[in-house]
Design an enzyme around this catalytic site. Structure first.
Site, PDB file in Angstrom:
ATOM      1  N   LYS A 191      16.654  17.478 -17.028  1.00  0.00           N
ATOM      2  CA  LYS A 191      17.473  18.586 -17.551  1.00  0.00           C
ATOM      3  C   LYS A 191      16.968  18.952 -18.944  1.00  0.00           C
ATOM      4  O   LYS A 191      17.358  18.339 -19.946  1.00  0.00           O
ATOM      5  CB  LYS A 191      18.943  18.190 -17.586  1.00  0.00           C
ATOM      6  CG  LYS A 191      19.874  19.373 -17.618  1.00  0.00           C
ATOM      7  CD  LYS A 191      19.805  20.136 -16.309  1.00  0.00           C
ATOM      8  CE  LYS A 191      20.600  21.418 -16.345  1.00  0.00           C
ATOM      9  NZ  LYS A 191      20.360  22.243 -15.161  1.00  0.00           N
ATOM     10  N   SER A 389      20.010  25.618 -11.260  1.00  0.00           N
ATOM     11  CA  SER A 389      21.166  25.047 -11.936  1.00  0.00           C
ATOM     12  C   SER A 389      22.422  25.797 -11.494  1.00  0.00           C
ATOM     13  O   SER A 389      22.761  25.782 -10.321  1.00  0.00           O
ATOM     14  CB  SER A 389      20.968  25.072 -13.447  1.00  0.00           C
ATOM     15  OG  SER A 389      21.764  24.076 -14.053  1.00  0.00           O
TER      16      SER A 389
END
Length: 590
Positions: A191, A389
């Site tokens: 991430k 995402s």
């Protein structure tokens, strides 16, 4: 004196009446021009459709009718308009070919360019021809134009061919100069979105994933250009390594990148040759704007709604001069999906998603409405340049997911990023704080100090719950176990072609494949599409133009360039959802 006031009053009344009449006549003229522009148009025999590839290619056009009436910039080129025009031109017997006028084209992604390129290849399958000409071809523009029968270049022209690079921007040290730093809680080794604000270089995990998708995109570009131009992939890589962007134009012919060097005034003869006409004959042309009004056989059968959701996912529409970006506003999208759910004329819905994500909360709300929608009618997702995402979150529940080979998707992970401005306030600006509180965490989130260790632990637990929820939504939608999702999650970004192998998507292709799948699921033998939501009407455009919003935004983008998105995040940081499900704000692929 009495006469003076009488004549003055008459003059004022006359001016008011004149202004009202002028306004009414002006409005009628504008409406008339709009009506005439939207009237059904017939195409002349032996016509050529012209595609001017200059400007920014985005999901949907954002051109202003005011600019068009004034002869100025027509704004963003809408991928929807381009694909629709090419499809119409293919089925119109009066249109014999397409002329691509290459220019300084930039696009939101290579996936969008691939969609245009595939539409051109499909057009050629009908037996019609395509000619491309340019003074300068950007790399993305050349990628699209290489699908043409003939690629022509000005004798003093240039073909940019250099490969692909991603150059993330890091702002940690810049913010430190002002006494600002970001406090981070995240889940996902890969991430990487917060790295822009919390690091000064790419993490090893981020470098791994960026290397994978940048190389994957370039391999696709080279493979497709090689097939069209009959050049080996190795040769194309050699050209990039030798930086042929600055080569002599004659070399481009030798390299087989272009077919011929011609001046602008010689293009007419080249097109007439394809039309089997005399070299000096006039050519009937039709542009993208005119193609919108061309008659089409579409409109029969059941209706399939194509709902465009692109931009950042946000909880609410922001206000202010710099806020007119196109966003996926959670409440608005949920209301729109509910309306489509209740519309009996709509037999299936295709969600066209192009988003790197945003608010985790808004993503969850949209996911919920997709779940409700698919209980009443099929829902198919068509992924554009990005559906990652939060963009993947809202996609995961669909009945079927279609992605382009170079779509950036996945990135299943979330983070919370909280600005600590205590140094700026207390040390640089001299602001002093005192405190009285009733409970241990009464001053949670105070600007007087950063979060302490215990507070960060609570935030970490909150982020963990959000990640678990995201992961469970994917597992439910993709019919996988949580353990299976975890292996491909951790915030990892995947190309569409790789996402297919790990079952994050069902099929590779563009919007046309998604629509065909939606028709199949809805058991429609005949169908037509209708785009949602409706584009901004001319009155709203006029009001926005008057407010200066469009102008200020355009100038801000022009000045800030690649720093525009980071600036906007910092500007609106307090209006953002604290918990984010998104990939880097700009992958910065060049």
């Amino acid at each position: 004196m009495k006469d003076f006031f009488k004549y003055m009053s008459a003059t004022v009344v006359g001016l008011i009446v004149f202004s009202v009449l002028t306004g009414i006549i002006g409005a009628m003229c504008v409406v008339g021009m709009i009506a005439s522009g939207s009237a059904t148009k017939d195409v002349s025999d032996n016509s050529v459709m012209v595609i001017n590839m200059s400007g920014m290619l985005d999901e949907r056009s954002q051109s202003s009718f005011i600019d068009e009436l004034g002869g100025g910039s027509v704004g963003t080129i809408g991928l929807d308009d381009v694909l629709g025009a090419i499809r119409k031109a293919k089925g119109n017997d009066k249109i014999k070919g397409i002329y691509i006028e290459a220019g300084m084209l930039s696009a939101d992604s290579y996936a969008s360019l691939a969609a245009m390129r595939n539409a051109l290849l499909d057009f050629r399958k009908s037996g019609k021809w395509i000619i491309a000409y340019g003074d300068v071809y950007t790399q993305g523009c050349y990628y699209v134009a290489s699908a043409a029968d003939k690629v022509l270049l000005n004798p003093s022209g240039q073909v940019d061919w250099h490969g692909i690079a991603s150059q993330p921007v890091f702002l940690k040290d810049l913010m430190a100069k002002f006494g600002v730093k970001m406090q981070l809680a995240k889940v996902g080794t890969y991430k990487s979105a917060p790295e822009m604000y919390t690091a000064d270089r790419m993490s090893d995990a981020n470098r791994e994933q960026v290397t994978a998708y940048v190389n994957g995109i370039w391999q696709n570009v080279c493979k497709e250009v090689a097939e069209s131009r009959k050049i080996s992939v190795k040769a194309l890589n050699d050209y990039a390594d030798n930086f042929i962007t600055l080569s002599d134009p004659k070399d481009y012919v030798k390299y087989k990148l272009v077919d011929k060097l011609v001046y602008t005034d010689q293009i007419k003869a080249e097109i007439n040759k394809m039309l089997k006409k005399d070299t000096d004959d006039d050519i009937n042309t039709v542009g993208l704007a005119e193609m919108k009004a061309v008659k089409s056989d579409e409109g029969k059968g059941g209706k399939i709604a194509v709902y465009y959701a692109y931009g950042n996912i946000v909880d609410n529409a922001a206000g202010g001069m710099l806020s007119d970006e196109h966003n996926i506003v959670g409440k608005t999208v949920c209301d729109d999906l509910e309306a489509l759910m209740d519309d009996d004329d709509v037999k299936a819905v295709v969600l066209r998603i192009n988003s790197g994500g945003g608010s985790a909360y808004a993503s969850e709300q949209i996911w919920h409405y997709v779940e409700m929608l698919k209980k009443k009618k099929p829902v198919v997702v068509s992924m554009g340049g990005m559906a990652a995402s939060g963009g993947y979150y809202i996609s995961s529940g669909a009945n079927w997911i279609v992605a382009e080979p170079t779509t950036l998707t996945g990135s299943i992970g979330i983070f919370g990023m909280f600005p600590d401005m205590s140094e700026l306030l207390t040390q640089k600006l001299g602001v002093k704080f005192d405190e009285v509180k009733t409970n241990k965490f009464s001053a949670f989130g105070t600007p007087a100090r950063p979060f302490n260790e215990e507070e960060m632990r609570y935030l970490g637990n909150y982020i963990d719950r959000g990640y678990a929820l995201f992961r469970s939504r994917v597992a439910q939608g993709r019919k996988m176990s949580t353990a299976q999702v975890e292996k491909i999650a951790q915030g990892r970004v995947w190309l569409g072609q790789d996402a297919l192998k790990i079952k994050l998507v069902d099929e590779l292709g563009g919007l046309d494949k998604a629509v065909a799948k939606a028709a199949q699921l809805a058991k429609l033998k005949e169908y037509h599409t209708s785009a949602y939501p409706g584009k901004t009407d001319w009155i709203d455009q006029l009001l926005n133009k008057a407010s200066g919003g469009t102008y200020v935004k355009a100038k801000a983008r022009e000045v800030l360039g690649e720093y525009y998105e980071p600036f906007m995040l910092l500007k609106d940081i307090n209006n953002q959802s604290a918990i984010q499900a998104r990939i880097p704000f700009d992958p910065n692929i060049k």
